[in-house]
Write a protein that holds these residues in place. Structure first.
Motif, PDB file in Angstrom:
ATOM      1  N   ASN A  41     -15.095  18.602 111.788  1.00 21.33           N
ATOM      2  CA  ASN A  41     -14.495  18.430 113.111  1.00 21.33           C
ATOM      3  C   ASN A  41     -14.681  19.708 113.926  1.00 21.33           C
ATOM      4  O   ASN A  41     -13.753  20.246 114.510  1.00 21.33           O
ATOM      5  CB  ASN A  41     -13.013  18.041 113.023  1.00 21.33           C
ATOM      6  N   ASN A  42     -15.913  20.166 113.918  1.00 21.18           N
ATOM      7  CA  ASN A  42     -16.246  21.435 114.546  1.00 21.18           C
ATOM      8  C   ASN A  42     -17.333  21.202 115.588  1.00 21.18           C
ATOM      9  O   ASN A  42     -18.509  21.143 115.259  1.00 21.18           O
ATOM     10  CB  ASN A  42     -16.724  22.417 113.466  1.00 21.18           C
ATOM     11  N   PHE A  43     -16.914  21.076 116.839  1.00 16.22           N
ATOM     12  CA  PHE A  43     -17.840  20.778 117.921  1.00 16.22           C
ATOM     13  C   PHE A  43     -17.695  21.813 119.029  1.00 16.22           C
ATOM     14  O   PHE A  43     -16.580  22.190 119.387  1.00 16.22           O
ATOM     15  CB  PHE A  43     -17.547  19.401 118.529  1.00 16.22           C
ATOM     16  N   LYS A  44     -18.824  22.238 119.573  1.00 16.03           N
ATOM     17  CA  LYS A  44     -18.796  23.066 120.772  1.00 16.03           C
ATOM     18  C   LYS A  44     -18.508  22.145 121.951  1.00 16.03           C
ATOM     19  O   LYS A  44     -18.797  20.948 121.911  1.00 16.03           O
ATOM     20  CB  LYS A  44     -20.141  23.758 120.975  1.00 16.03           C
ATOM     21  N   GLU A  45     -17.967  22.723 123.008  1.00 14.07           N
ATOM     22  CA  GLU A  45     -17.617  21.919 124.183  1.00 14.07           C
ATOM     23  C   GLU A  45     -18.821  21.163 124.726  1.00 14.07           C
ATOM     24  O   GLU A  45     -18.725  19.974 125.036  1.00 14.07           O
ATOM     25  CB  GLU A  45     -17.009  22.802 125.268  1.00 14.07           C
ATOM     26  N   ASN A  46     -19.968  21.834 124.825  1.00 12.14           N
ATOM     27  CA  ASN A  46     -21.139  21.150 125.380  1.00 12.14           C
ATOM     28  C   ASN A  46     -21.634  20.036 124.444  1.00 12.14           C
ATOM     29  O   ASN A  46     -22.180  19.038 124.908  1.00 12.14           O
ATOM     30  CB  ASN A  46     -22.267  22.123 125.740  1.00 12.14           C
ATOM     31  N   ASP A  47     -21.426  20.174 123.121  1.00 13.04           N
ATOM     32  CA  ASP A  47     -21.766  19.098 122.186  1.00 13.04           C
ATOM     33  C   ASP A  47     -20.845  17.890 122.398  1.00 13.04           C
ATOM     34  O   ASP A  47     -21.294  16.745 122.361  1.00 13.04           O
ATOM     35  CB  ASP A  47     -21.658  19.563 120.734  1.00 13.04           C
ATOM     36  N   MET A  48     -19.566  18.160 122.624  1.00 13.58           N
ATOM     37  CA  MET A  48     -18.614  17.065 122.874  1.00 13.58           C
ATOM     38  C   MET A  48     -18.992  16.330 124.158  1.00 13.58           C
ATOM     39  O   MET A  48     -18.971  15.100 124.206  1.00 13.58           O
ATOM     40  CB  MET A  48     -17.176  17.598 122.958  1.00 13.58           C
ATOM     41  N   LYS A  49     -19.366  17.088 125.188  1.00 10.91           N
ATOM     42  CA  LYS A  49     -19.772  16.466 126.453  1.00 10.91           C
ATOM     43  C   LYS A  49     -21.006  15.605 126.276  1.00 10.91           C
ATOM     44  O   LYS A  49     -21.088  14.498 126.801  1.00 10.91           O
ATOM     45  CB  LYS A  49     -20.022  17.541 127.518  1.00 10.91           C
ATOM     46  N   LYS A  50     -21.972  16.105 125.500  1.00 10.90           N
ATOM     47  CA  LYS A  50     -23.217  15.361 125.274  1.00 10.90           C
ATOM     48  C   LYS A  50     -22.931  14.058 124.526  1.00 10.90           C
ATOM     49  O   LYS A  50     -23.458  13.003 124.880  1.00 10.90           O
ATOM     50  CB  LYS A  50     -24.207  16.217 124.494  1.00 10.90           C
ATOM     51  N   ILE A  51     -22.084  14.117 123.510  1.00 13.19           N
ATOM     52  CA  ILE A  51     -21.714  12.915 122.748  1.00 13.19           C
ATOM     53  C   ILE A  51     -21.049  11.904 123.664  1.00 13.19           C
ATOM     54  O   ILE A  51     -21.389  10.718 123.650  1.00 13.19           O
ATOM     55  CB  ILE A  51     -20.798  13.279 121.558  1.00 13.19           C
ATOM     56  N   CYS A  52     -20.116  12.360 124.465  1.00 16.94           N
ATOM     57  CA  CYS A  52     -19.414  11.456 125.380  1.00 16.94           C
ATOM     58  C   CYS A  52     -20.368  10.872 126.416  1.00 16.94           C
ATOM     59  O   CYS A  52     -20.281   9.677 126.733  1.00 16.94           O
ATOM     60  CB  CYS A  52     -18.246  12.166 126.047  1.00 16.94           C
ATOM     61  N   ASP A  53     -21.273  11.683 126.936  1.00 20.92           N
ATOM     62  CA  ASP A  53     -22.262  11.185 127.903  1.00 20.92           C
ATOM     63  C   ASP A  53     -23.104  10.069 127.294  1.00 20.92           C
ATOM     64  O   ASP A  53     -23.313   9.034 127.915  1.00 20.92           O
ATOM     65  CB  ASP A  53     -23.178  12.312 128.385  1.00 20.92           C
ATOM     66  N   VAL A  54     -23.582  10.288 126.080  1.00 21.23           N
ATOM     67  CA  VAL A  54     -24.419   9.305 125.402  1.00 21.23           C
ATOM     68  C   VAL A  54     -23.650   7.995 125.193  1.00 21.23           C
ATOM     69  O   VAL A  54     -24.215   6.912 125.303  1.00 21.23           O
ATOM     70  CB  VAL A  54     -24.928   9.868 124.046  1.00 21.23           C
ATOM     71  N   LEU A  55     -22.350   8.108 124.923  1.00 20.25           N
ATOM     72  CA  LEU A  55     -21.525   6.921 124.687  1.00 20.25           C
ATOM     73  C   LEU A  55     -20.997   6.298 125.978  1.00 20.25           C
ATOM     74  O   LEU A  55     -20.416   5.223 125.948  1.00 20.25           O
ATOM     75  CB  LEU A  55     -20.358   7.271 123.764  1.00 20.25           C
ATOM     76  N   GLY A  56     -21.189   6.988 127.107  1.00 17.78           N
ATOM     77  CA  GLY A  56     -20.716   6.464 128.384  1.00 17.78           C
ATOM     78  C   GLY A  56     -19.247   6.725 128.636  1.00 17.78           C
ATOM     79  O   GLY A  56     -18.574   5.953 129.326  1.00 17.78           O
ATOM     80  N   TYR A  57     -18.749   7.828 128.093  1.00 16.53           N
ATOM     81  CA  TYR A  57     -17.346   8.201 128.271  1.00 16.53           C
ATOM     82  C   TYR A  57     -17.267   9.576 128.902  1.00 16.53           C
ATOM     83  O   TYR A  57     -18.208  10.362 128.845  1.00 16.53           O
ATOM     84  CB  TYR A  57     -16.611   8.236 126.915  1.00 16.53           C
ATOM     85  N   GLU A  58     -16.113   9.859 129.495  1.00 17.74           N
ATOM     86  CA  GLU A  58     -15.841  11.184 130.046  1.00 17.74           C
ATOM     87  C   GLU A  58     -14.949  11.937 129.092  1.00 17.74           C
ATOM     88  O   GLU A  58     -14.128  11.351 128.416  1.00 17.74           O
ATOM     89  CB  GLU A  58     -15.080  11.058 131.381  1.00 17.74           C
ATOM     90  N   ILE A  59     -15.111  13.238 129.069  1.00 18.80           N
ATOM     91  CA  ILE A  59     -14.237  14.068 128.245  1.00 18.80           C
ATOM     92  C   ILE A  59     -13.324  14.856 129.175  1.00 18.80           C
ATOM     93  O   ILE A  59     -13.743  15.271 130.256  1.00 18.80           O
ATOM     94  CB  ILE A  59     -15.055  15.004 127.335  1.00 18.80           C
ATOM     95  N   SER A  60     -12.089  15.010 128.765  1.00 17.63           N
ATOM     96  CA  SER A  60     -11.174  15.865 129.510  1.00 17.63           C
ATOM     97  C   SER A  60     -10.466  16.774 128.521  1.00 17.63           C
ATOM     98  O   SER A  60     -10.192  16.384 127.388  1.00 17.63           O
ATOM     99  CB  SER A  60     -10.156  15.037 130.304  1.00 17.63           C
ATOM    100  N   ILE A  61     -10.221  17.969 128.953  1.00 17.25           N
ATOM    101  CA  ILE A  61      -9.556  18.957 128.107  1.00 17.25           C
ATOM    102  C   ILE A  61      -8.217  19.267 128.708  1.00 17.25           C
ATOM    103  O   ILE A  61      -8.120  19.602 129.907  1.00 17.25           O
ATOM    104  CB  ILE A  61     -10.408  20.230 127.980  1.00 17.25           C
ATOM    105  N   ASN A  62      -7.181  19.123 127.915  1.00 16.41           N
ATOM    106  CA  ASN A  62      -5.819  19.402 128.367  1.00 16.41           C
ATOM    107  C   ASN A  62      -5.266  20.608 127.641  1.00 16.41           C
ATOM    108  O   ASN A  62      -5.508  20.785 126.447  1.00 16.41           O
ATOM    109  CB  ASN A  62      -4.906  18.197 128.084  1.00 16.41           C
ATOM    110  N   ILE A  63      -4.535  21.410 128.356  1.00 18.92           N
ATOM    111  CA  ILE A  63      -3.855  22.537 127.755  1.00 18.92           C
ATOM    112  C   ILE A  63      -2.368  22.203 127.739  1.00 18.92           C
ATOM    113  O   ILE A  63      -1.781  21.886 128.769  1.00 18.92           O
ATOM    114  CB  ILE A  63      -4.109  23.834 128.544  1.00 18.92           C
ATOM    115  N   GLU A  64      -1.819  22.217 126.533  1.00 18.70           N
ATOM    116  CA  GLU A  64      -0.406  21.884 126.373  1.00 18.70           C
ATOM    117  C   GLU A  64       0.268  22.969 125.545  1.00 18.70           C
ATOM    118  O   GLU A  64      -0.326  23.523 124.620  1.00 18.70           O
ATOM    119  CB  GLU A  64      -0.261  20.540 125.651  1.00 18.70           C
ATOM    120  N   LYS A  65       1.485  23.245 125.871  1.00 17.35           N
ATOM    121  CA  LYS A  65       2.255  24.198 125.095  1.00 17.35           C
ATOM    122  C   LYS A  65       2.660  23.558 123.766  1.00 17.35           C
ATOM    123  O   LYS A  65       3.070  22.399 123.740  1.00 17.35           O
ATOM    124  CB  LYS A  65       3.500  24.644 125.857  1.00 17.35           C
ATOM    125  N   ILE A  66       2.501  24.304 122.703  1.00 17.01           N
ATOM    126  CA  ILE A  66       2.851  23.761 121.382  1.00 17.01           C
ATOM    127  C   ILE A  66       4.192  24.265 120.920  1.00 17.01           C
ATOM    128  O   ILE A  66       4.752  25.180 121.439  1.00 17.01           O
ATOM    129  CB  ILE A  66       1.780  24.109 120.323  1.00 17.01           C
TER     130      ILE A  66
END
Length: 66
Positions: A41-66
């Motif tokens: 489960n180790n993906f660079k941000e640009n790899d995640m974007k590429k995977i989502c693009d290929v699948l026809g999905y958008e990626i969003s990154i949220n910052i939440e306090k833990i």
């Protein structure tokens, strides 16, 4: 409970009736490489974007306090 990126992609693949092998081919990588990324489960941000693009999905990154 939050899902990992890998878990989310596996759900999308199932919904789209697409295999990991097909995704790997679309990404120009090997299924072994993609399986290893899923395992870690180790993906660079640009790899995640590429995977989502290929699948026809958008990626969003949220910052939440833990």
């Amino acid at each position: 409970m939050k899902m990992t990126f890998t878990e989310q992609i596996k759900i999308i693949l199932n919904r789209e009736n697409k295999s990991v092998e097909e995704l790997a081919a679309d990404l120009g990588t090997t299924k072994q490489n993609l399986y290893q990324q899923f395992k870690r489960n180790n993906f660079k941000e640009n790899d995640m974007k590429k995977i989502c693009d290929v699948l026809g999905y958008e990626i969003s990154i949220n910052i939440e306090k833990i």
